[in-house]
Design a protein around this motif. Sequence first.
Motif, PDB file in Angstrom:
ATOM      1  N   LEU A  93       0.854  -1.186   0.000  1.00  0.00           N
ATOM      2  CA  LEU A  93       0.000   0.000   0.000  1.00  0.00           C
ATOM      3  C   LEU A  93       0.890   1.235   0.000  1.00  0.00           C
ATOM      4  O   LEU A  93       1.826   1.323   0.792  1.00  0.00           O
ATOM      5  CB  LEU A  93      -0.902   0.010   1.236  1.00  0.00           C
ATOM      6  CG  LEU A  93      -1.625   1.330   1.551  1.00  0.00           C
ATOM      7  CD1 LEU A  93      -2.668   1.630   0.481  1.00  0.00           C
ATOM      8  CD2 LEU A  93      -2.256   1.285   2.930  1.00  0.00           C
ATOM      9  N   THR A  94       0.599   2.203  -0.885  1.00  0.00           N
ATOM     10  CA  THR A  94       1.344   3.460  -0.950  1.00  0.00           C
ATOM     11  C   THR A  94       0.371   4.628  -0.890  1.00  0.00           C
ATOM     12  O   THR A  94      -0.626   4.650  -1.614  1.00  0.00           O
ATOM     13  CB  THR A  94       2.163   3.551  -2.248  1.00  0.00           C
ATOM     14  OG1 THR A  94       3.066   2.447  -2.321  1.00  0.00           O
ATOM     15  CG2 THR A  94       2.952   4.853  -2.300  1.00  0.00           C
ATOM     16  N   LEU A  95       0.660   5.601  -0.023  1.00  0.00           N
ATOM     17  CA  LEU A  95      -0.144   6.817   0.096  1.00  0.00           C
ATOM     18  C   LEU A  95       0.781   8.023   0.117  1.00  0.00           C
ATOM     19  O   LEU A  95       1.858   7.981   0.726  1.00  0.00           O
ATOM     20  CB  LEU A  95      -0.979   6.801   1.384  1.00  0.00           C
ATOM     21  CG  LEU A  95      -2.144   5.806   1.476  1.00  0.00           C
ATOM     22  CD1 LEU A  95      -2.745   5.842   2.874  1.00  0.00           C
ATOM     23  CD2 LEU A  95      -3.206   6.110   0.430  1.00  0.00           C
ATOM     24  N   THR A  96       0.355   9.098  -0.534  1.00  0.00           N
ATOM     25  CA  THR A  96       1.116  10.345  -0.492  1.00  0.00           C
ATOM     26  C   THR A  96       0.149  11.513  -0.641  1.00  0.00           C
ATOM     27  O   THR A  96      -0.957  11.348  -1.169  1.00  0.00           O
ATOM     28  CB  THR A  96       2.180  10.388  -1.605  1.00  0.00           C
ATOM     29  OG1 THR A  96       2.981  11.554  -1.462  1.00  0.00           O
ATOM     30  CG2 THR A  96       1.530  10.409  -2.975  1.00  0.00           C
ATOM     31  N   ASN A  97       0.560  12.680  -0.153  1.00  0.00           N
ATOM     32  CA  ASN A  97      -0.323  13.843  -0.244  1.00  0.00           C
ATOM     33  C   ASN A  97      -0.297  14.434  -1.656  1.00  0.00           C
ATOM     34  O   ASN A  97       0.716  14.351  -2.358  1.00  0.00           O
ATOM     35  CB  ASN A  97       0.093  14.910   0.770  1.00  0.00           C
ATOM     36  CG  ASN A  97       1.491  15.431   0.527  1.00  0.00           C
ATOM     37  OD1 ASN A  97       2.462  14.707   0.738  1.00  0.00           O
ATOM     38  ND2 ASN A  97       1.605  16.670   0.087  1.00  0.00           N
ATOM     39  N   GLN A 155       4.369  10.678   2.974  1.00  0.00           N
ATOM     40  CA  GLN A 155       4.367   9.535   2.072  1.00  0.00           C
ATOM     41  C   GLN A 155       4.509   8.284   2.920  1.00  0.00           C
ATOM     42  O   GLN A 155       5.377   8.205   3.798  1.00  0.00           O
ATOM     43  CB  GLN A 155       5.500   9.612   1.047  1.00  0.00           C
ATOM     44  CG  GLN A 155       5.472   8.457   0.044  1.00  0.00           C
ATOM     45  CD  GLN A 155       6.503   8.608  -1.055  1.00  0.00           C
ATOM     46  OE1 GLN A 155       7.390   9.443  -0.968  1.00  0.00           O
ATOM     47  NE2 GLN A 155       6.404   7.795  -2.092  1.00  0.00           N
ATOM     48  N   VAL A 156       3.630   7.306   2.669  1.00  0.00           N
ATOM     49  CA  VAL A 156       3.593   6.080   3.463  1.00  0.00           C
ATOM     50  C   VAL A 156       3.652   4.885   2.533  1.00  0.00           C
ATOM     51  O   VAL A 156       2.947   4.851   1.511  1.00  0.00           O
ATOM     52  CB  VAL A 156       2.313   6.001   4.329  1.00  0.00           C
ATOM     53  CG1 VAL A 156       2.294   4.702   5.129  1.00  0.00           C
ATOM     54  CG2 VAL A 156       2.224   7.192   5.262  1.00  0.00           C
ATOM     55  N   GLN A 157       4.477   3.901   2.885  1.00  0.00           N
ATOM     56  CA  GLN A 157       4.519   2.626   2.177  1.00  0.00           C
ATOM     57  C   GLN A 157       4.455   1.512   3.212  1.00  0.00           C
ATOM     58  O   GLN A 157       5.171   1.540   4.212  1.00  0.00           O
ATOM     59  CB  GLN A 157       5.801   2.485   1.344  1.00  0.00           C
ATOM     60  CG  GLN A 157       5.836   3.381   0.115  1.00  0.00           C
ATOM     61  CD  GLN A 157       7.071   3.140  -0.720  1.00  0.00           C
ATOM     62  OE1 GLN A 157       8.094   2.694  -0.228  1.00  0.00           O
ATOM     63  NE2 GLN A 157       6.985   3.449  -2.005  1.00  0.00           N
ATOM     64  N   SER A 171       7.223   1.973   6.101  1.00  0.00           N
ATOM     65  CA  SER A 171       8.129   3.111   5.950  1.00  0.00           C
ATOM     66  C   SER A 171       7.306   4.344   5.633  1.00  0.00           C
ATOM     67  O   SER A 171       6.308   4.276   4.908  1.00  0.00           O
ATOM     68  CB  SER A 171       9.152   2.857   4.828  1.00  0.00           C
ATOM     69  OG  SER A 171       8.507   2.716   3.581  1.00  0.00           O
ATOM     70  N   ALA A 172       7.706   5.470   6.200  1.00  0.00           N
ATOM     71  CA  ALA A 172       6.949   6.712   6.018  1.00  0.00           C
ATOM     72  C   ALA A 172       7.877   7.898   6.186  1.00  0.00           C
ATOM     73  O   ALA A 172       8.858   7.852   6.939  1.00  0.00           O
ATOM     74  CB  ALA A 172       5.793   6.796   7.020  1.00  0.00           C
ATOM     75  N   THR A 173       7.555   8.965   5.475  1.00  0.00           N
ATOM     76  CA  THR A 173       8.218  10.250   5.667  1.00  0.00           C
ATOM     77  C   THR A 173       7.145  11.321   5.762  1.00  0.00           C
ATOM     78  O   THR A 173       6.085  11.214   5.132  1.00  0.00           O
ATOM     79  CB  THR A 173       9.177  10.576   4.504  1.00  0.00           C
ATOM     80  OG1 THR A 173       8.441  10.586   3.271  1.00  0.00           O
ATOM     81  CG2 THR A 173      10.308   9.569   4.422  1.00  0.00           C
ATOM     82  N   GLY A 174       7.402  12.332   6.547  1.00  0.00           N
ATOM     83  CA  GLY A 174       6.439  13.405   6.704  1.00  0.00           C
ATOM     84  C   GLY A 174       7.118  14.707   7.077  1.00  0.00           C
ATOM     85  O   GLY A 174       8.236  14.712   7.608  1.00  0.00           O
ATOM     86  N   ASN A 211      10.430   0.639   9.148  1.00  0.00           N
ATOM     87  CA  ASN A 211      10.118  -0.561   9.907  1.00  0.00           C
ATOM     88  C   ASN A 211       9.809  -0.192  11.360  1.00  0.00           C
ATOM     89  O   ASN A 211       8.899   0.567  11.607  1.00  0.00           O
ATOM     90  CB  ASN A 211      11.241  -1.587   9.787  1.00  0.00           C
ATOM     91  CG  ASN A 211      11.431  -2.055   8.337  1.00  0.00           C
ATOM     92  OD1 ASN A 211      10.468  -2.072   7.569  1.00  0.00           O
ATOM     93  ND2 ASN A 211      12.640  -2.409   7.973  1.00  0.00           N
ATOM     94  N   ASN A 212      10.620  -0.658  12.316  1.00  0.00           N
ATOM     95  CA  ASN A 212      10.307  -0.396  13.722  1.00  0.00           C
ATOM     96  C   ASN A 212      10.997   0.850  14.256  1.00  0.00           C
ATOM     97  O   ASN A 212      10.828   1.205  15.422  1.00  0.00           O
ATOM     98  CB  ASN A 212      10.704  -1.616  14.573  1.00  0.00           C
ATOM     99  CG  ASN A 212      10.200  -1.528  15.993  1.00  0.00           C
ATOM    100  OD1 ASN A 212       9.055  -1.146  16.232  1.00  0.00           O
ATOM    101  ND2 ASN A 212      11.057  -1.848  16.954  1.00  0.00           N
ATOM    102  N   ASN A 213      11.753   1.543  13.434  1.00  0.00           N
ATOM    103  CA  ASN A 213      12.520   2.706  13.893  1.00  0.00           C
ATOM    104  C   ASN A 213      11.903   4.006  13.372  1.00  0.00           C
ATOM    105  O   ASN A 213      11.358   4.047  12.267  1.00  0.00           O
ATOM    106  CB  ASN A 213      13.969   2.602  13.401  1.00  0.00           C
ATOM    107  CG  ASN A 213      14.647   1.340  13.887  1.00  0.00           C
ATOM    108  OD1 ASN A 213      14.622   1.033  15.069  1.00  0.00           O
ATOM    109  ND2 ASN A 213      15.244   0.600  12.968  1.00  0.00           N
ATOM    110  N   PHE A 214      12.006   5.062  14.170  1.00  0.00           N
ATOM    111  CA  PHE A 214      11.524   6.368  13.720  1.00  0.00           C
ATOM    112  C   PHE A 214      12.481   7.461  14.175  1.00  0.00           C
ATOM    113  O   PHE A 214      13.207   7.315  15.169  1.00  0.00           O
ATOM    114  CB  PHE A 214      10.106   6.653  14.231  1.00  0.00           C
ATOM    115  CG  PHE A 214      10.030   7.014  15.694  1.00  0.00           C
ATOM    116  CD1 PHE A 214      10.124   8.336  16.109  1.00  0.00           C
ATOM    117  CD2 PHE A 214       9.860   6.033  16.646  1.00  0.00           C
ATOM    118  CE1 PHE A 214      10.050   8.671  17.443  1.00  0.00           C
ATOM    119  CE2 PHE A 214       9.786   6.352  17.993  1.00  0.00           C
ATOM    120  CZ  PHE A 214       9.878   7.680  18.390  1.00  0.00           C
TER     121      PHE A 214
END
Length: 536
Positions: free
Chosen positions: A220-224, A253-255, A266-269, A298-301
């Motif tokens: 699944l991929t989401l982005t603004n 952006q989320v994957q 994985s995500a960036t914002g 993954n499990n890190n932010f």
Amino acid sequence: MARLKKRYWFSFIFMLIISLLGLFGWHYWLSFKQKNQLTLDWHGFNISLDGLSFDTFTVSQQSQLSLTAKNLHVSWSNLSAENVDIYWQPVNAKVENISDHGVDGEADHLDRSEFDTSSFSSMLYWLPKAIHIHSLRFYQNKVPLFDIKLDMNKQPQAIQLELSTNTQYAAKLSTVLQFNEADSRIEIQHGMLTTSLAQFGIQNGDLSLPFKGSITQKQLTLTNLNDASFSLKKANVSEDFIINDLRGNIRFQVQSLLPFQLNQTSATGQLTISEFNGLYKNSEIKSATGNIYLSVNNNNFTLSTSDLHIQEINLGIGFEKVNVAGAYSSTLTAPTRGIITWKKLQARLFSGQLFVDKGKLNLTRLPQQINVRLKQIQLKDVLAKYPVEGLAGNGAIDGILPITLSEVKNNNELSYKLVIKNGQLVSTNQGELQFENSALKDYVKNNPNMKILTDILKNFHYTKLSSKVDYANDIAKLGLTIQGNNLDVQNGKAVNLNITLEENIAKLMTSLLLSDQISEPIRKRIEARLKKNHDK
């Protein structure tokens, strides 16, 4: 008779075709039902030219999934229902109860099954042109999760979807799901989420979030689409943290792998803050602006900023023009046990500067030390903020405060404490002290030998002022050494003064806050805490 038969010949052929299609559809449904281990039950069945109607219609899959529709109406072109309740029990919960019966492998296979996008085309073909569900309620382990209104319209190889909440948490989501047969992918197009936030202690909150994305068999991929805007007038985040004003924009952006697992995401914002005011415990945060970046792997932010500006943080003592550039990294499973790094941490304090040496803190390896440096702190501003009757002075002070951060566990709650040992303050140039008040005069009357000291302090010119600083358990101790003279006393003879001061910093900050123009919530917090301590 022959003419009568010809009259109904076309109708007979049409009914025959309908019957054959019905038998084909029924056979398809039976195979689908057997393949997915489904059971059916219904009450209040009715058939007419308008379609099929059920008072209640239930579909269930073993003990994992149950769907119950009330006032259900189905036709070739429409499906509508007053209420649809979906009860879902995660496979993991089921495995805990029946693992002794040897079905772990099967449950694990079900839980890790991939999302089949190719079935979307078949599902789209059999769907009616329009679906309306007034109340779609989802439960997990019998706990209600959401209640939404659903409207769907079928388009060529696409579904136009609109969802809105039926609760006081007002939200609306609209999007188009387009099936890309060549890539076996579902495109999420023209997505828009709008909401008026009114839960979790939030008052007068608004969010507008345009987005797009895609769904494949495994991801699944989401982005603004454009910058998402948000605003909060007030939010009680916790007992300690209150947001008074917050406005800004979001990019993201989320994957994520499918089925969704938090530790495989994985995500960036980017959060762009145009205005932020708030309260944390007894401190007030005014006019914060800047960019905050979020990265999840993954499990890190990691949360980071290169240009966070805060006009003032008022702890009783005002830290003005605070600038921060740094980051915080941790794991999603232990978010408070991370590492703080900073390149810049500075503020204006008493017309001078406070800054922290570049460094890092590992919260899993405490105690650790950081060095806070003071530069050109103006003595007259310190005395104006912390007035003592009859005491005035001027001069500039530099210093270094080695602060050791340790963790403290109290009733299984983790907190942190600060300790300063052998901090140093020293004047950068000459200055003056004037000290004379009624209490000092009364003291001299009873102690005539102290008259010369009081005379010196009336107009004392110091050439050097230094102090050792220690702090622990809310108590600060200053060992002052002052060198100088009074030209009007003993022909300006040089004098060395050694003075020890001790102060409860927590009580001092409280008194300074109460004497200042603080916000009403902080005043109420302080007064409530003082009353609580008094009643003990």
